[in-house]
Design an enzyme around this catalytic site. Sequence first.
Site: not given
Ligand code: NAD
Ligand code: UFG
Length: 337
Positions: A86, A126-128, A151, A155, A220, A233, A297
């Site tokens: 991720k 994801s909201a992405t 990434y 999604k 940032f 956000r 980005g």
């Molecule tokens: P995380 O990295 O903590 O959890 C993901 C888990 O998947 C990890 O435990 C990792 O070891 C496991 N993993 C990765 N690839 C694997 C594979 N090939 N086989 C088996 N296990 C595998 O991340 P998270 O924050 O808990 O995210 C969970 C899901 O939510 C992900 O799909 C991520 O893209 C999505 N997501 C996360 C966020 C965020 O900001 N955390 C936002 C939007 C979407």
């Molecule tokens: N930010 C800072 N300083 C930092 C980290 C982040 O100012 O050290 C700011 C970023 O510029 C952004 C905000 O905090 O404005 C949130 O940033 P994050 O990296 O925490 O989150 P994003 O919204 O960029 O990204 C998250 C997930 C991505 C996902 C995206 C949209 O990390 O996986 O939301 O769903 F793709």
Amino acid sequence: MQKIIITGGAGYIGSHTAVALQESGFDVVVIDNLSNSSVASLDGVASITGTRPCFECVDCTNIEALRSVFNRHSDAVGVIHFAALKAVGESVQQPLLYYRNNLDGLINVLTCMLEFQIPNIVFSSSATVYGVPSVLPVTEETPLQPATSPYGQTKVIGENIIRDTVLANPVLGATLLRYFNPIGAHPSGLIGEHPNGIPNNLMPYITQTAAGIRPMLRIFGDDYDTPDGFCVRDYIDVNDLAAAHVAALQYMLKGATGISTFNLGTGRGYSVMELVNAFQESTGADVPYQIVARRAGDVPAIWADASLAGRVLNWRADTPLSETLKSAWRWQQNCKK
Ligand code: NAD
Ligand code: UFG
């Protein structure tokens, strides 16, 4: 007891969802290759719920190993597919790693579900997928934009793979959950987010700076076209997010068919500076910061209209932000011990 397989269940959102599922009476099987997590999170789940989920240390990209796990758990009634890499920046550097891990993994999970007739999948989107939205808040009808990173592409493509698979196999039902920005930890402080190395995301960077692990938070950009110039956000409590997965599964298990898509957010946007200030006020901890140039980005502002999930799943994110920030801080302090 109904059995649910959660891939990526040792990770941040997966471990909180394991707790929520067990507390709702489900039997949980975790599949994880521990590439971004450790079994300590499952110890935490066991301490909170009194039950350790069954753990299968398997890589979802390994179809043979995955098939053997699904064979053993073919009585499962649903799969929540969290497993993915991720890190947005890393995905730009190593696109093939991301496409292979996130898409091969998904294809293998769907293949096994069809082979063993497991009828329901919940997918972590994801909201992405909304890119830079022109109208806020975004609803599920908001047009998707080309993703800005490999990434993000995984999604968008992942959602399409699931749509096509469900169309071709009406026995399968799917819920696509588009998360906004998950933050916080379980109130017990026993599980939480454990980023490897320097955090990319704002919340762990704030807590690590407050804990003295990082000298300074870099914010940032302060020149965005937003009320205070900082990016906005929708920060959603991870326990609320976990509860939405249970609600989505229950909705499907009650007979919903086809594909449903839900935004999971609070419906309220906070700027980076508002979040930093709220953290300091809620916890009393100091977060030294400096304002630096924009990060490439970054979307200027995005928050969710999550009312569809409210109406259909009877779910809403209702944890007060101050509670969420306190839980993130409690977890950070426990990590230091
Ligand atoms: P995380 O990295 O903590 O959890 C993901 C888990 O998947 C990890 O435990 C990792 O070891 C496991 N993993 C990765 N690839 C694997 C594979 N090939 N086989 C088996 N296990 C595998 O991340 P998270 O924050 O808990 O995210 C969970 C899901 O939510 C992900 O799909 C991520 O893209 C999505 N997501 C996360 C966020 C965020 O900001 N955390 C936002 C939007 C979407
Ligand atoms: N930010 C800072 N300083 C930092 C980290 C982040 O100012 O050290 C700011 C970023 O510029 C952004 C905000 O905090 O404005 C949130 O940033 P994050 O990296 O925490 O989150 P994003 O919204 O960029 O990204 C998250 C997930 C991505 C996902 C995206 C949209 O990390 O996986 O939301 O769903 F793709």
